[in-house]
Design a protein around this motif. Structure first.
Motif, PDB file in Angstrom:
ATOM      1  N   HIS A 120       0.851  -1.198   0.000  1.00  0.00           N
ATOM      2  CA  HIS A 120       0.000   0.000   0.000  1.00  0.00           C
ATOM      3  C   HIS A 120       0.885   1.247   0.000  1.00  0.00           C
ATOM      4  O   HIS A 120       1.993   1.233   0.544  1.00  0.00           O
ATOM      5  N   GLU A 121       0.327   2.313  -0.583  1.00  0.00           N
ATOM      6  CA  GLU A 121       1.052   3.596  -0.556  1.00  0.00           C
ATOM      7  C   GLU A 121       0.384   4.516   0.467  1.00  0.00           C
ATOM      8  O   GLU A 121      -0.814   4.788   0.380  1.00  0.00           O
ATOM      9  N   ILE A 122       1.178   4.946   1.426  1.00  0.00           N
ATOM     10  CA  ILE A 122       0.671   5.867   2.454  1.00  0.00           C
ATOM     11  C   ILE A 122       1.215   7.253   2.117  1.00  0.00           C
ATOM     12  O   ILE A 122       2.421   7.421   1.904  1.00  0.00           O
ATOM     13  N   SER A 123       0.367   8.236   2.071  1.00  0.00           N
ATOM     14  CA  SER A 123       0.865   9.600   1.829  1.00  0.00           C
ATOM     15  C   SER A 123       0.199  10.578   2.799  1.00  0.00           C
ATOM     16  O   SER A 123      -0.947  10.393   3.213  1.00  0.00           O
ATOM     17  N   ALA A 124       0.971  11.594   3.159  1.00  0.00           N
ATOM     18  CA  ALA A 124       0.464  12.619   4.086  1.00  0.00           C
ATOM     19  C   ALA A 124       0.815  13.983   3.530  1.00  0.00           C
ATOM     20  O   ALA A 124       1.906  14.172   2.977  1.00  0.00           O
ATOM     21  N   LYS A 140       5.693  10.369   1.615  1.00  0.00           N
ATOM     22  CA  LYS A 140       5.109   9.113   1.121  1.00  0.00           C
ATOM     23  C   LYS A 140       5.893   7.925   1.628  1.00  0.00           C
ATOM     24  O   LYS A 140       7.095   8.029   1.882  1.00  0.00           O
ATOM     25  N   LEU A 141       5.199   6.802   1.737  1.00  0.00           N
ATOM     26  CA  LEU A 141       5.876   5.572   2.138  1.00  0.00           C
ATOM     27  C   LEU A 141       5.114   4.391   1.545  1.00  0.00           C
ATOM     28  O   LEU A 141       3.884   4.346   1.617  1.00  0.00           O
ATOM     29  N   ILE A 142       5.861   3.472   0.946  1.00  0.00           N
ATOM     30  CA  ILE A 142       5.238   2.224   0.475  1.00  0.00           C
ATOM     31  C   ILE A 142       5.421   1.187   1.576  1.00  0.00           C
ATOM     32  O   ILE A 142       6.540   0.976   2.054  1.00  0.00           O
ATOM     33  N   VAL A 143       4.317   0.606   1.999  1.00  0.00           N
ATOM     34  CA  VAL A 143       4.404  -0.379   3.084  1.00  0.00           C
ATOM     35  C   VAL A 143       3.838  -1.716   2.622  1.00  0.00           C
ATOM     36  O   VAL A 143       3.008  -1.775   1.708  1.00  0.00           O
ATOM     37  N   ASN A 144       4.316  -2.751   3.284  1.00  0.00           N
ATOM     38  CA  ASN A 144       3.787  -4.079   3.005  1.00  0.00           C
ATOM     39  C   ASN A 144       3.025  -4.547   4.242  1.00  0.00           C
ATOM     40  O   ASN A 144       3.620  -4.843   5.275  1.00  0.00           O
ATOM     41  N   LYS A 145       1.713  -4.548   4.153  1.00  0.00           N
ATOM     42  CA  LYS A 145       0.897  -4.944   5.317  1.00  0.00           C
ATOM     43  C   LYS A 145       0.898  -6.472   5.449  1.00  0.00           C
ATOM     44  O   LYS A 145       0.547  -7.177   4.497  1.00  0.00           O
ATOM     45  N   THR A 146       1.325  -6.882   6.643  1.00  0.00           N
ATOM     46  CA  THR A 146       1.317  -8.321   6.922  1.00  0.00           C
ATOM     47  C   THR A 146       0.168  -8.625   7.888  1.00  0.00           C
ATOM     48  O   THR A 146      -0.713  -7.784   8.072  1.00  0.00           O
ATOM     49  N   ASP A 158      12.661  19.236  12.906  1.00  0.00           N
ATOM     50  CA  ASP A 158      13.442  20.404  12.507  1.00  0.00           C
ATOM     51  C   ASP A 158      14.742  19.940  11.873  1.00  0.00           C
ATOM     52  O   ASP A 158      15.432  19.080  12.408  1.00  0.00           O
ATOM     53  N   SER A 159      15.051  20.547  10.737  1.00  0.00           N
ATOM     54  CA  SER A 159      16.372  20.307  10.155  1.00  0.00           C
ATOM     55  C   SER A 159      17.231  21.514  10.510  1.00  0.00           C
ATOM     56  O   SER A 159      17.072  22.592   9.931  1.00  0.00           O
ATOM     57  N   GLU A 160      18.095  21.325  11.522  1.00  0.00           N
ATOM     58  CA  GLU A 160      18.912  22.449  12.008  1.00  0.00           C
ATOM     59  C   GLU A 160      19.831  22.962  10.908  1.00  0.00           C
ATOM     60  O   GLU A 160      20.058  24.162  10.785  1.00  0.00           O
ATOM     61  N   SER A 161      20.348  22.030  10.095  1.00  0.00           N
ATOM     62  CA  SER A 161      21.307  22.445   9.071  1.00  0.00           C
ATOM     63  C   SER A 161      20.640  23.285   7.988  1.00  0.00           C
ATOM     64  O   SER A 161      21.197  24.271   7.514  1.00  0.00           O
ATOM     65  N   GLN A 162      19.413  22.899   7.620  1.00  0.00           N
ATOM     66  CA  GLN A 162      18.731  23.638   6.552  1.00  0.00           C
ATOM     67  C   GLN A 162      17.803  24.721   7.094  1.00  0.00           C
ATOM     68  O   GLN A 162      17.195  25.460   6.314  1.00  0.00           O
ATOM     69  N   MET A 163      17.677  24.803   8.410  1.00  0.00           N
ATOM     70  CA  MET A 163      16.813  25.802   9.052  1.00  0.00           C
ATOM     71  C   MET A 163      15.378  25.739   8.517  1.00  0.00           C
ATOM     72  O   MET A 163      14.753  26.771   8.237  1.00  0.00           O
ATOM     73  N   GLN A 164      14.903  24.553   8.323  1.00  0.00           N
ATOM     74  CA  GLN A 164      13.523  24.390   7.856  1.00  0.00           C
ATOM     75  C   GLN A 164      12.969  23.039   8.328  1.00  0.00           C
ATOM     76  O   GLN A 164      13.733  22.173   8.751  1.00  0.00           O
ATOM     77  N   PRO A 165      11.647  22.881   8.269  1.00  0.00           N
ATOM     78  CA  PRO A 165      11.095  21.612   8.742  1.00  0.00           C
ATOM     79  C   PRO A 165      11.299  20.495   7.730  1.00  0.00           C
ATOM     80  O   PRO A 165      11.458  20.755   6.532  1.00  0.00           O
ATOM     81  N   LYS A 166      11.301  19.261   8.232  1.00  0.00           N
ATOM     82  CA  LYS A 166      11.291  18.109   7.327  1.00  0.00           C
ATOM     83  C   LYS A 166      10.206  17.142   7.791  1.00  0.00           C
ATOM     84  O   LYS A 166       9.876  17.074   8.981  1.00  0.00           O
ATOM     85  N   PHE A 167       9.669  16.425   6.845  1.00  0.00           N
ATOM     86  CA  PHE A 167       8.518  15.574   7.117  1.00  0.00           C
ATOM     87  C   PHE A 167       8.819  14.161   6.637  1.00  0.00           C
ATOM     88  O   PHE A 167       9.354  13.996   5.535  1.00  0.00           O
ATOM     89  N   ASP A 168       8.507  13.173   7.452  1.00  0.00           N
ATOM     90  CA  ASP A 168       8.660  11.796   6.968  1.00  0.00           C
ATOM     91  C   ASP A 168       7.657  10.871   7.662  1.00  0.00           C
ATOM     92  O   ASP A 168       6.905  11.300   8.538  1.00  0.00           O
ATOM     93  N   ILE A 169       7.644   9.630   7.214  1.00  0.00           N
ATOM     94  CA  ILE A 169       6.755   8.627   7.814  1.00  0.00           C
ATOM     95  C   ILE A 169       7.623   7.473   8.300  1.00  0.00           C
ATOM     96  O   ILE A 169       8.424   6.936   7.527  1.00  0.00           O
ATOM     97  N   LYS A 170       7.467   7.156   9.577  1.00  0.00           N
ATOM     98  CA  LYS A 170       8.255   6.053  10.148  1.00  0.00           C
ATOM     99  C   LYS A 170       7.341   4.854  10.365  1.00  0.00           C
ATOM    100  O   LYS A 170       6.226   5.005  10.885  1.00  0.00           O
ATOM    101  N   GLN A 171       7.827   3.694   9.968  1.00  0.00           N
ATOM    102  CA  GLN A 171       7.066   2.463  10.237  1.00  0.00           C
ATOM    103  C   GLN A 171       7.645   1.795  11.472  1.00  0.00           C
ATOM    104  O   GLN A 171       8.852   1.533  11.535  1.00  0.00           O
ATOM    105  N   TRP A 172       6.797   1.551  12.458  1.00  0.00           N
ATOM    106  CA  TRP A 172       7.260   0.923  13.703  1.00  0.00           C
ATOM    107  C   TRP A 172       7.245  -0.591  13.552  1.00  0.00           C
ATOM    108  O   TRP A 172       6.292  -1.154  13.022  1.00  0.00           O
TER     109      TRP A 172
END
Lengths: 174, 242
Positions: A120-124, A140-146, A158-172
């Motif tokens: 599945h493709e998860i996007s936010a 976006k993240l492609i996940v494999n649902k088991t 926060d990305s301190e080096s770029q002085m801007q926010p960054k967004f991601d999706i973490k799968q636990w």
């Protein structure tokens, strides 16, 4: 079923709040009876939540999506939309109170639902204000649902080096 | 308006300010980094929005599963703190006592437990007990916690009617941090209630001289306090003239 469980929980909470307000009107100090009643309501609420989760979102098909903000000094969150396979599953507009709770380390449970096994493709999509401009960014993240529950965390960092926010999706890993 | 009703107004204002010393109106904190257990994060999310029922429910669901991992004593402390805020004082007391009875707990956890236990005793009007609990807190506790303790000790002196023994140095701005304007107001109101209008004016003037830049309170919060102080001072002047 879901509505019935929620209605029961809400009714119970209304009753306890009514009871509490009458008790407080009589005496500013909460009585042992009131406290015992509160404990009973909490226990009942816990049992209902567990029951709801087990009945409506069995582990084999469960997907849970959380949202967190790590520091967040470069981004003031306004709204978020989440899609699974290009279908909108949830969206949220944030109040100041909510963003402050996230900023202080809270994590929001944004969505709990069911998903078939497979890829599945998860996007936010995040919208908000940065230090110098408005942001509308996606992750976006492609996940494999088991058959294990799928737990995802949408992260605003926060990305301190770029002085801007960054967004991601973490799968636990469960 | 009779003097009694003016006294009531001052008393009410003081009570309202004391209510602000609640578990959820902590002084400003540094933002946290991300949590390692999502349920703990969800608990905090509800707690910071003062949704105590949902916060406690989240902790209870976590307990009935495999608990909250990787946060040391924090979940227990937060459970006690939320219970206190939710009016479950006996439950909160048992949580704090269980932390304090375990000598293996780190000093930071013990300090926090003594602090909350003291606050609980304060809410129950057990001012001597509260003072004893606060005296157990080490100097290594966080600045914000020590600031709140200092403010509460001043409130205890007011409640026990021995605030006149406090010298002006007890209002140490560096120690009281964000609680300094509240402590200053409460002392002014206490002197006004006691009929010592000169001292009341001293504290109200101190508060009105505070600059928004010197305090990390929001400007609105400081203005609200200064407005109350100016009103209370007006009553003091009026009373002196009649």
């Amino acid at each position: 079923m879901r509505i019935a469980l929620r209605s029961l929980a809400q009714l119970t909470l209304i009753l306890i709040s009514l009871y509490s307000s009458f008790s407080y009107a009589e005496d500013a100090t909460p009585t042992a009876d009131t406290e015992a009643l509160k404990e009973s309501v909490l226990t009942l609420n816990r049992d209902l939540l567990i029951l709801e989760e087990e009945l409506l979102y069995p582990a084999s098909s469960q997907v849970a999506i959380y949202l967190s903000m790590d520091l967040g000094t470069f981004f003031a969150l306004d709204a978020v939309k989440v899609e699974i396979d290009n279908q909108l599953i949830t969206s949220e507009l944030y109040s100041d109170k909510q963003t402050q709770a996230l900023f202080r380390g809270g994590v929001q449970r944004l969505y709990v639902g069911n998903l078939k096994t497979g890829e599945h493709e998860i996007s936010a999509i995040f919208t908000g204000r940065g230090p110098n401009k408005d942001y509308k960014r996606g992750a976006k993240l492609i996940v494999n649902k088991t058959t294990d529950p799928l737990v995802l965390e949408l992260r605003i960092q926060d990305s301190e080096s770029q002085m801007q926010p960054k967004f991601d999706i973490k799968q636990w890993e469960m | 308006m009779s003097f009694l009703s003016r006294k009531k107004i001052l008393h009410l204002a003081s009570v309202l300010l004391a209510v602000s010393v609640s578990p959820v109106t902590l002084a400003k904190e540094k933002p946290k980094t991300s949590v390692s257990d999502l349920r703990y994060g969800v608990t905090l999310y509800h707690y910071y929005q003062q949704d105590y029922l949902s916060a406690l429910a989240e902790l209870m669901v976590a307990d009935s599963r495999d608990g909250i991992q990787g946060h040391g004593n924090n979940p227990e402390l937060i459970a006690g703190g939320i219970s206190l805020a939710f009016g479950m004082q006996n439950h909160a007391e048992s949580v704090f006592n269980s932390i304090l009875n375990d000598e293996k707990r780190p000093q930071t956890a013990r300090d926090a437990a003594w602090f909350y236990l003291g606050k609980l005793q304060y809410l129950r009007a057990d001012y001597e007990g509260a003072a004893r609990s606060f005296n157990h807190i080490s100097n290594k506790a966080s600045e914000n916690l020590l600031a709140q303790v200092s403010a509460l000790k001043i409130n205890i002196a007011i409640r026990q009617n021995n605030f006149m023994q406090l010298d002006k140095k007890s209002l140490d701005e560096d120690r009281l941090l964000d609680w300094n304007p509240y402590a200053t107001y409460n002392l002014g109101a206490a002197y006004a209630r006691a009929g010592n209008f000169e001292q009341a004016e001293y504290y109200f003037n101190e508060l009105n001289d505070l600059d928004g830049d010197e305090s990390s309170l929001t400007q609105k919060e400081l203005w609200a306090l200064q407005d109350k102080a100016a009103t209370a001072m007006g009553y003091s002047f009026w009373h002196k003239k009649i």
